[in-house]
Design a protein around this motif. Structure first.
Motif, mmCIF file in Angstrom:
data_model
loop_
_atom_site.group_PDB
_atom_site.id
_atom_site.type_symbol
_atom_site.label_atom_id
_atom_site.label_comp_id
_atom_site.label_asym_id
_atom_site.label_seq_id
_atom_site.Cartn_x
_atom_site.Cartn_y
_atom_site.Cartn_z
ATOM 1 N N GLU A 50 0.809 -1.212 0.000
ATOM 2 C CA GLU A 50 0.000 0.000 0.000
ATOM 3 C C GLU A 50 0.846 1.267 0.000
ATOM 4 O O GLU A 50 0.309 2.368 -0.013
ATOM 5 N N LEU A 51 2.153 1.132 0.035
ATOM 6 C CA LEU A 51 2.990 2.305 0.245
ATOM 7 C C LEU A 51 3.538 2.939 -1.025
ATOM 8 O O LEU A 51 4.263 3.925 -0.964
ATOM 9 N N GLY A 52 3.257 2.359 -2.181
ATOM 10 C CA GLY A 52 3.567 2.994 -3.452
ATOM 11 C C GLY A 52 4.941 3.608 -3.538
ATOM 12 O O GLY A 52 5.966 2.953 -3.351
ATOM 13 N N ASN A 97 -7.817 13.708 9.213
ATOM 14 C CA ASN A 97 -7.452 14.960 8.571
ATOM 15 C C ASN A 97 -6.435 14.782 7.437
ATOM 16 O O ASN A 97 -5.967 15.754 6.878
ATOM 17 N N ASN A 98 -6.094 13.533 7.126
ATOM 18 C CA ASN A 98 -5.145 13.313 6.033
ATOM 19 C C ASN A 98 -5.728 13.849 4.733
ATOM 20 O O ASN A 98 -6.827 13.474 4.333
ATOM 21 N N PRO A 99 -5.029 14.721 4.060
ATOM 22 C CA PRO A 99 -5.554 15.255 2.796
ATOM 23 C C PRO A 99 -5.562 14.195 1.712
ATOM 24 O O PRO A 99 -4.714 13.322 1.666
ATOM 25 N N GLY A 100 -6.549 14.286 0.820
ATOM 26 C CA GLY A 100 -6.624 13.341 -0.282
ATOM 27 C C GLY A 100 -5.368 13.381 -1.135
ATOM 28 O O GLY A 100 -4.962 12.374 -1.731
ATOM 29 N N PHE A 101 -4.704 14.544 -1.166
ATOM 30 C CA PHE A 101 -3.459 14.687 -1.916
ATOM 31 C C PHE A 101 -2.424 13.669 -1.450
ATOM 32 O O PHE A 101 -1.686 13.099 -2.247
ATOM 33 N N PHE A 102 -2.383 13.465 -0.151
ATOM 34 C CA PHE A 102 -1.391 12.543 0.390
ATOM 35 C C PHE A 102 -1.680 11.114 -0.046
ATOM 36 O O PHE A 102 -0.770 10.359 -0.388
ATOM 37 N N GLN A 103 -2.957 10.758 -0.054
ATOM 38 C CA GLN A 103 -3.317 9.423 -0.517
ATOM 39 C C GLN A 103 -2.832 9.223 -1.957
ATOM 40 O O GLN A 103 -2.267 8.186 -2.298
ATOM 41 N N LYS A 104 -3.013 10.230 -2.774
ATOM 42 C CA LYS A 104 -2.602 10.133 -4.174
ATOM 43 C C LYS A 104 -1.082 10.098 -4.282
ATOM 44 O O LYS A 104 -0.502 9.330 -5.064
ATOM 45 N N LEU A 105 -0.417 10.920 -3.499
ATOM 46 C CA LEU A 105 1.040 11.005 -3.551
ATOM 47 C C LEU A 105 1.680 9.658 -3.254
ATOM 48 O O LEU A 105 2.624 9.231 -3.923
ATOM 49 N N GLY A 127 10.802 -2.622 -14.245
ATOM 50 C CA GLY A 127 9.398 -2.918 -14.004
ATOM 51 C C GLY A 127 9.145 -4.122 -13.130
ATOM 52 O O GLY A 127 8.014 -4.619 -13.063
ATOM 53 N N LYS A 128 10.172 -4.598 -12.416
ATOM 54 C CA LYS A 128 10.027 -5.765 -11.564
ATOM 55 C C LYS A 128 10.272 -5.391 -10.100
ATOM 56 O O LYS A 128 11.235 -4.708 -9.784
ATOM 57 N N GLU A 129 9.399 -5.858 -9.226
ATOM 58 C CA GLU A 129 9.611 -5.651 -7.801
ATOM 59 C C GLU A 129 9.023 -6.801 -7.016
ATOM 60 O O GLU A 129 8.156 -7.535 -7.491
ATOM 61 N N ASP A 130 9.536 -6.975 -5.819
ATOM 62 C CA ASP A 130 9.077 -8.012 -4.901
ATOM 63 C C ASP A 130 8.748 -7.306 -3.591
ATOM 64 O O ASP A 130 9.638 -6.776 -2.918
ATOM 65 N N LEU A 131 7.473 -7.283 -3.235
ATOM 66 C CA LEU A 131 7.034 -6.534 -2.057
ATOM 67 C C LEU A 131 7.683 -7.030 -0.776
ATOM 68 O O LEU A 131 7.840 -6.269 0.180
ATOM 69 N N SER A 132 8.078 -8.297 -0.755
ATOM 70 C CA SER A 132 8.711 -8.824 0.458
ATOM 71 C C SER A 132 10.037 -8.112 0.747
ATOM 72 O O SER A 132 10.452 -8.005 1.900
ATOM 73 N N LEU A 133 10.692 -7.615 -0.290
ATOM 74 C CA LEU A 133 11.954 -6.901 -0.086
ATOM 75 C C LEU A 133 11.723 -5.601 0.671
ATOM 76 O O LEU A 133 12.484 -5.254 1.578
ATOM 77 N N TYR A 134 10.670 -4.869 0.310
ATOM 78 C CA TYR A 134 10.360 -3.633 1.029
ATOM 79 C C TYR A 134 10.037 -3.940 2.489
ATOM 80 O O TYR A 134 10.501 -3.256 3.403
ATOM 81 N N GLY A 135 9.217 -4.977 2.695
ATOM 82 C CA GLY A 135 8.851 -5.342 4.055
ATOM 83 C C GLY A 135 10.073 -5.654 4.896
ATOM 84 O O GLY A 135 10.169 -5.245 6.057
ATOM 85 N N PHE A 136 11.039 -6.356 4.295
ATOM 86 C CA PHE A 136 12.254 -6.677 5.053
ATOM 87 C C PHE A 136 13.096 -5.438 5.299
ATOM 88 O O PHE A 136 13.673 -5.283 6.391
#
Length: 570
Positions: A56-58, A107-115, A188-197
């Motif tokens: 979810e962290l884009g 109060n999180n602005p929608g801008f932040f969600q998009k960012l 264009g390749k990523e593995d989400l487990s790497l970010y988690g670690f």
């Protein structure tokens, strides 16, 4: 507190740089790098304690990779670039912190969600903001404030030497892992487990409750994810550009104006080759970019004409004689001594240097290299410094294709032993050891290599064994993964229970943090009795070094003759 850095093999006096980096970085840049890493640790704590999911962290994930990559040795010397990155990461950190704080989430602005590319329902776990580590809460607005803060959060802020050693070992491994993950991401390749670690590991370096044993376990886990990162990058490279194949690479020059591309990023090379087609400008590789010639996809470019020069540390003289512009896609930059050369250097990605033009990608990852090409057209063709060809392209699939021939040579006794001499090159005179070692190896031995360490011997005439070259170059430092796959394949073919039963010795040169993750990956795969040189890492405390020695048989190097006798059982 003045600067202190000991992340590379050239740490001053074998202990650490405290005035100016041997690499050339200033005290200011060293401190800004420390603060950027501290900020990433703060972000990681928020992610871990807030139970945020990497998926979810884009762009937060991607910026963390970039921040880590920027701090690798010889990647970026631009203080202003670090100030900009610290500001960016602090904003992201604060927004993440507010998002997971129940009192602020509405109060999180929608801008932040998009960012951040976050889904609306991503709110995380409620955390006590005031109980978070200072890394998740500090504020600085100016460079002066950043430098003041950095003086108190660097390496020596951890007082216990063994804990400090393990935290830095983990951090350096994560830096190397992040570099490889970013290269894969560019394809264009990523593995989400790497970010988690990465979040788990960096947050752990803030946790004073963790014991040395806890950190040792995390160090080995870093190696596990190092394997994941290298496998991801291998799949990304070969999936797009094909499996490397045996290739002769020209080391002479032609008469056209030219661009020299250095570093590791193949997507940057691809874009440069596309943009130079039909312009009359040739492209040469330098140092770690040499293995690009082995990929089938790049052979269609008529202006991709050869490799110029040697390992990264010889660039001061070689850039003078090249005459044309130089494009750095990653590390390894040596600060240029003349304004003339500095004016011909372009940087991109995580690399940077004051006085050099930096080229950013647009939103789709495209880069405009027109300034580099136009400069090349105005300048002289390269001055020839050598002639001939070198052979490479022995990554895992190519060696698997030769497996029967290799196995027969081993069974017949034609090949008695393989020596893995992968890793990094460097400036120290003591690195002549590796040239002498290669020259003195018996004719019934084969060198398996990857990384720029190969420049110590890849132009020697070491011959072949029944048509199998005695130097098998798998590629870049990340292609050490290929060497591991080759070893595992031989283990399978010979029906052995343990990879360490193979007739393979490991005599590896190291320099920076990508070599650290390669080492940890090999340890995770069960490889033992690895020898590192020309010196053991300064960041290993005596106790941590002893753990590695006792558990994995890690050792240093001696004289060539003594080591030859040790490896060969003479």
């Amino acid at each position: 507190m003045s600067m202190f850095c000991y992340q590379c093999q050239e740490a001053a006096k074998g202990k650490g740089c405290s005035v100016k980096g041997v690499c050339g970085k200033s005290e200011e840049v060293a401190k800004l790098q420390d603060l950027l890493i501290y900020t990433v640790k703060g972000i990681s704590e928020i992610v871990v304690k807030g139970e945020l999911e990497a998926k979810e962290l884009g762009e937060v994930n991607h910026e963390v990779l970039r921040s880590l990559f920027m701090t690798i040795t010889n990647a970026n010397f631009d203080g202003d670039a670090f100030v900009k990155e610290i500001k960016k990461m602090t904003v992201l950190r604060n927004q993440l912190r507010d998002m997971v704080d129940a009192a602020n989430k509405k109060n999180n602005p929608g801008f932040f969600q998009k960012l951040l590319g976050l889904k609306k329902e991503q709110t995380g776990k409620k955390i006590n903001v005031s109980a978070l580590h200072d890394a998740a809460r500090f504020e600085t607005a100016t460079k002066a404030e950043m430098l003041k803060k950095a003086a108190n959060v660097g390496i020596l802020a951890t007082k216990n030497e063994d804990v400090r050693s393990l935290r830095e070992l983990i951090t350096y491994g994560v830096k190397g892992l992040a570099a490889y993950a970013e290269h894969a991401l560019n394809l264009g390749k990523e593995d989400l487990s790497l970010y988690g670690f990465i979040y788990e590991a960096m947050a752990a370096t803030l946790d004073d409750a963790l014991s040395a044993d806890d950190l040792v376990a995390l160090t080995l886990k870093t190696g596990q994810f190092g394997v994941t990162a290298m496998a991801l990058l291998d799949g990304a490279n070969t999936g797009k550009y094909g499996n490397p194949e045996i290739t002769e690479v020209n080391i002479g020059v032609k008469k056209n104006p030219a661009i020299l591309i250095s570093g590791h990023d193949l997507t940057d090379l691809e874009q440069l080759l596309e943009q130079t087609k039909g312009t009359g400008v040739d492209v040469y590789t330098h140092s770690e970019m040499l293995p690009a010639h082995y990929y089938p996809a790049f052979k269609k470019y008529d202006n991709f004409v050869g490799n110029y020069g040697n390992a990264w540390w010889k660039q001061l003289e070689e850039f003078e004689s090249f005459n044309g512009p130089i494009l750095f896609t990653t590390n390894c930059i040596v600060p240029p001594k003349s304004d003339e050369v500095r004016g011909r250097i372009f940087t991109t990605g995580a690399s940077g240097h004051p006085g050099c033009t930096h080229i950013e990608a647009d939103g789709s990852g495209k880069k405009d290299f027109s300034k580099v090409i136009e400069m090349a057209k105005r300048l002289k063709a390269p001055t020839e410094i050598e002639t001939g060809k070198i052979v490479g392209g022995f990554a895992h699939e190519q060696v698997f294709a030769l497996a029967d021939k290799v196995v027969d040579a081993v069974k017949s006794g034609a090949i008695k032993k393989f020596f893995v001499m992968a890793g990094c090159d460097g400036r120290m005179k003591s690195r002549d050891y590796y040239t002498e070692f290669a020259q003195k190896l018996p004719q019934d031995t084969v060198i398996l290599t990857a990384g720029c360490a190969k420049y110590r011997y890849n132009k020697l005439d070491l011959g072949d064994i029944g048509g199998i070259p005695r130097v098998l170059d798998a590629g870049q430092c990340n292609d050490s993964y290929s060497l591991a796959l080759i070893a595992l394949k031989l283990k399978e073919v010979f029906e052995l229970n343990d990879i360490n039963e193979l007739p393979i010795a490991y005599n590896i040169a190291w320099y920076e943090q990508k070599a650290v993750i390669v080492l940890l990956a090999l340890l995770h795969l069960g490889v033992k009795n690895i020898h590192l040189g020309p010196t053991l890492p300064a960041f290993l405390s005596a106790n941590v070094a002893n753990v590695l020695i006792d558990t994995f048989g890690i050792g240093g190097i001696d004289s060539v003759d003594a080591d030859m006798a040790m490896f060969l059982g003479a």
